[in-house]
Design an enzyme around this catalytic site. Structure first.
Site, PDB file in Angstrom:
ATOM      1  N   ARG A  49       1.002  -1.262  -0.091  1.00 41.80           N
ATOM      2  CA  ARG A  49      -0.278   0.340  -0.152  1.00 41.80           C
ATOM      3  C   ARG A  49       0.727   0.584   0.135  1.00 41.80           C
ATOM      4  O   ARG A  49       0.687   1.885  -0.925  1.00 41.80           O
ATOM      5  CB  ARG A  49      -0.929  -0.034   1.481  1.00 41.80           C
ATOM      6  CG  ARG A  49      -1.613   0.978   0.880  1.00 41.80           C
ATOM      7  CD  ARG A  49      -2.548   0.656   1.712  1.00 41.80           C
ATOM      8  NE  ARG A  49      -2.964   0.374   3.561  1.00 41.80           N
ATOM      9  CZ  ARG A  49      -2.601   0.743   4.368  1.00 41.80           C
ATOM     10  NH1 ARG A  49      -1.789   2.121   4.581  1.00 41.80           N
ATOM     11  NH2 ARG A  49      -2.072  -0.097   5.259  1.00 41.80           N
ATOM     12  N   TYR A  52     -15.666  16.845 -16.287  1.00 40.94           N
ATOM     13  CA  TYR A  52     -16.067  15.821 -15.860  1.00 40.94           C
ATOM     14  C   TYR A  52     -17.236  15.178 -15.340  1.00 40.94           C
ATOM     15  O   TYR A  52     -16.868  16.017 -14.434  1.00 40.94           O
ATOM     16  CB  TYR A  52     -15.391  14.502 -15.900  1.00 40.94           C
ATOM     17  CG  TYR A  52     -15.295  13.073 -15.916  1.00 40.94           C
ATOM     18  CD1 TYR A  52     -15.918  12.558 -16.557  1.00 40.94           C
ATOM     19  CD2 TYR A  52     -15.225  12.619 -14.167  1.00 40.94           C
ATOM     20  CE1 TYR A  52     -16.132  10.818 -16.461  1.00 40.94           C
ATOM     21  CE2 TYR A  52     -16.142  10.962 -14.481  1.00 40.94           C
ATOM     22  CZ  TYR A  52     -15.698  10.649 -15.500  1.00 40.94           C
ATOM     23  OH  TYR A  52     -16.607   9.389 -15.288  1.00 40.94           O
ATOM     24  N   ASP A  54      -7.265  18.477 -16.071  1.00 38.59           N
ATOM     25  CA  ASP A  54      -7.479  17.133 -16.718  1.00 38.59           C
ATOM     26  C   ASP A  54      -7.269  16.689 -17.811  1.00 38.59           C
ATOM     27  O   ASP A  54      -8.092  17.663 -18.893  1.00 38.59           O
ATOM     28  CB  ASP A  54      -9.206  16.769 -16.007  1.00 38.59           C
ATOM     29  CG  ASP A  54      -9.266  15.489 -16.142  1.00 38.59           C
ATOM     30  OD1 ASP A  54      -8.761  14.741 -17.233  1.00 38.59           O
ATOM     31  OD2 ASP A  54     -11.100  15.156 -16.089  1.00 38.59           O
ATOM     32  N   LYS A  77      -8.073   5.817 -20.162  1.00 37.22           N
ATOM     33  CA  LYS A  77      -8.995   5.702 -20.743  1.00 37.22           C
ATOM     34  C   LYS A  77      -7.351   5.758 -21.884  1.00 37.22           C
ATOM     35  O   LYS A  77      -7.129   4.455 -22.308  1.00 37.22           O
ATOM     36  CB  LYS A  77      -9.408   7.159 -21.137  1.00 37.22           C
ATOM     37  CG  LYS A  77     -10.317   7.989 -19.830  1.00 37.22           C
ATOM     38  CD  LYS A  77     -11.736   6.886 -20.079  1.00 37.22           C
ATOM     39  CE  LYS A  77     -12.778   6.569 -18.151  1.00 37.22           C
ATOM     40  NZ  LYS A  77     -12.894   8.220 -17.881  1.00 37.22           N
TER      41      LYS A  77
HETATM   42  C1  LIG Z   1     -13.413   8.829 -16.731  1.00 35.91           C
HETATM   43  C2  LIG Z   1     -12.946  10.335 -16.405  1.00 35.91           C
HETATM   44  C3  LIG Z   1     -12.385  10.642 -15.232  1.00 35.91           C
HETATM   45  C4  LIG Z   1     -12.641   9.708 -13.874  1.00 35.91           C
HETATM   46  O1  LIG Z   1     -12.103   8.506 -14.317  1.00 35.91           O
HETATM   47  P1  LIG Z   1     -12.489   7.071 -13.512  1.00 35.91           P
HETATM   48  O2  LIG Z   1     -10.805   5.979 -14.275  1.00 35.91           O
HETATM   49  O3  LIG Z   1     -13.597   6.174 -14.462  1.00 35.91           O
HETATM   50  O4  LIG Z   1     -12.552   6.967 -12.007  1.00 35.91           O
HETATM   51  C5  LIG Z   1     -11.848  11.871 -15.143  1.00 35.91           C
HETATM   52  N1  LIG Z   1     -11.901  12.354 -16.071  1.00 35.91           N
HETATM   53  C6  LIG Z   1     -12.336  12.154 -17.238  1.00 35.91           C
HETATM   54  C7  LIG Z   1     -12.032  13.816 -18.580  1.00 35.91           C
HETATM   55  C8  LIG Z   1     -12.166  11.274 -17.642  1.00 35.91           C
HETATM   56  O5  LIG Z   1     -12.645  11.321 -18.831  1.00 35.91           O
END
Ligand SMILES: *Cc1c(COP(=O)(O)O)cnc(C)c1O
Length: 372
Positions: free
Chosen positions: A47, A99, A171, A195
């Site tokens: 962890r 998001y 982000d 992603k």
């Molecule tokens: C999917 C996404 C998130 C969140 O991520 P997870 O891995 O689903 O928790 C945050 N910001 C953007 C722009 C995203 O596309």
């Protein structure tokens, strides 16, 4: 080193014990103590740290040009760790188009714990200036946005936010490689590595990259191992493996999306098309300034609203009807019905995540679905 070379080599070393070129996966949760009671090999308990997680953090940090990074079990837990690192009473300014899950996290969890938050359209620089106050600690930028691909001028917003004494997070989930937020003034970069980094729709993850190793990042690091929302060694291994091909995939995603956009732009059933690579896109000039290519995400509005849009999403044969993005396979989604009540997505809007198939096949698939 150029970005393709960094992507292949950052966080990678030949395993000294075996000579393995591909890193071994260290599933061990605990590590041996030296006779003196110390941990000279650097690992104690998974962890706190793990060789695969360390390699992933070093790799993504090097790729983004940061000082350090902290990996989490999802993009959302990485986002949450940034907010947890603030103090009650602190004010966060977030892009209105952030998001969906990020604004929900702020509204439903962190407001109750004493953070203050305002959501504003960050493409309006005067609005950013006006919304900053003495308690503002952090501005949350996101570009291109979901699902309308709106563009925020990262350099301009960062300048305004820094002048007010606050820090900026970008982000960068939708445009890794293509967009370099640290060069544009961001202090932190967030990725949902679920992603494009993972790239194959088979692993969940998130990471916070810090431009410098300041107090706020140290708090995020503490939250990582004291909070425990850490990724598994196998997940770290998969995400770093995904990074090896990321620059080439981003190029191909962008090229395919540009071709699909060209087809949709000329289609009589398409009412509106949202892609920052289009001359007519309101953010095109800024996108041109801050992105090297325009990415693999686009959306369009079908004439006639919800029913014809739903018909398209149920008629494609190559595009899979699913949410999320960034994988090798193309996905299609009716955004308003995924977001449910309170959505701001137009009813006729369809979002596409353009994969790595041949663009001609994707175009043919959309053509037949739009004809039905
Ligand atoms: C999917 C996404 C998130 C969140 O991520 P997870 O891995 O689903 O928790 C945050 N910001 C953007 C722009 C995203 O596309």
């Amino acid at each position: 080193m150029k970005i393709e070379t960094l992507a292949v080599h950052a966080g990678q070393r030949v395993d000294p014990a075996t000579g393995a070129v591909s890193a071994p996966i260290h599933l061990s949760t605990t590590f041996e103590r030296d006779v003196e009671g110390t941990y000279s090999r650097g690992f104690m308990y998974t962890r706190n740290n793990n060789p695969n997680r360390q390699a992933l953090e070093e790799g993504i940090s090097a790729l983004e040009g940061g000082a350090s990074a902290a990996a989490f079990a999802s993009g959302t837990s990485a986002t949450g760790a940034i907010f947890q690192a603030l103090a009650p009473g602190d004010h966060v300014l977030a892009h209105v188009d952030a998001y969906y899950g990020t604004s929900r996290l702020l509204r439903e969890i962190f407001l109750r714990w004493g953070l203050q938050a305002d959501f504003i359209d960050m493409s309006d620089l005067a609005a950013v200036k006006k919304a900053l106050g003495p308690k503002t600690k952090l501005a949350w930028m996101e570009t291109p946005s979901n699902p309308l691909l709106k563009i925020v001028d990262l350099a301009e917003v960062a300048k305004i936010v820094h002048d007010a004494g606050a820090l900026c997070v970008c982000d960068n989930t939708w445009a890794p490689i293509l967009q370099r937020p640290f060069d544009l003034g961001a202090d932190f970069i967030l990725h949902s590595t679920t992603k494009y980094f993972g790239g194959h729709c088979d692993v969940l993850g998130g990471i916070v990259v810090a431009k410098s190793d300041g107090d706020l990042f140290q708090r995020i690091r503490n939250i990582q191992y004291e909070g425990g929302a850490v990724p598994s060694p196998f997940d770290c291994w998969l995400i770093l493996r995904g990074m090896r091909t990321l620059p080439w995939r981003m190029r191909a995603h962008s090229q395919n999306a540009a071709k699909v956009t060209e087809f949709l732009a000329a289609h009589r059933k398409v009412e509106r098309l949202h892609y920052p690579g289009l001359q007519a896109h309101p953010g095109h000039k800024i996108a041109q300034k801050q992105m090297s290519m325009f990415g693999g995400m686009l959306s369009f509005e079908v004439k006639g609203g919800r029913d014809p849009a739903m018909k398209v999403t149920t008629s494609t044969k190559i595009f899979t009807r699913a949410t999320s993005l960034g994988g090798v396979e193309s996905l299609i989604e009716h955004r308003a019905s995924i977001e449910g009540p309170g959505t701001t997505s137009p009813e006729g809007l369809i979002r596409l995540s353009i994969g790595l198939e041949n663009a001609d096949d994707l175009i043919e698939d959309l053509d037949q679905a739009l004809r039905l």
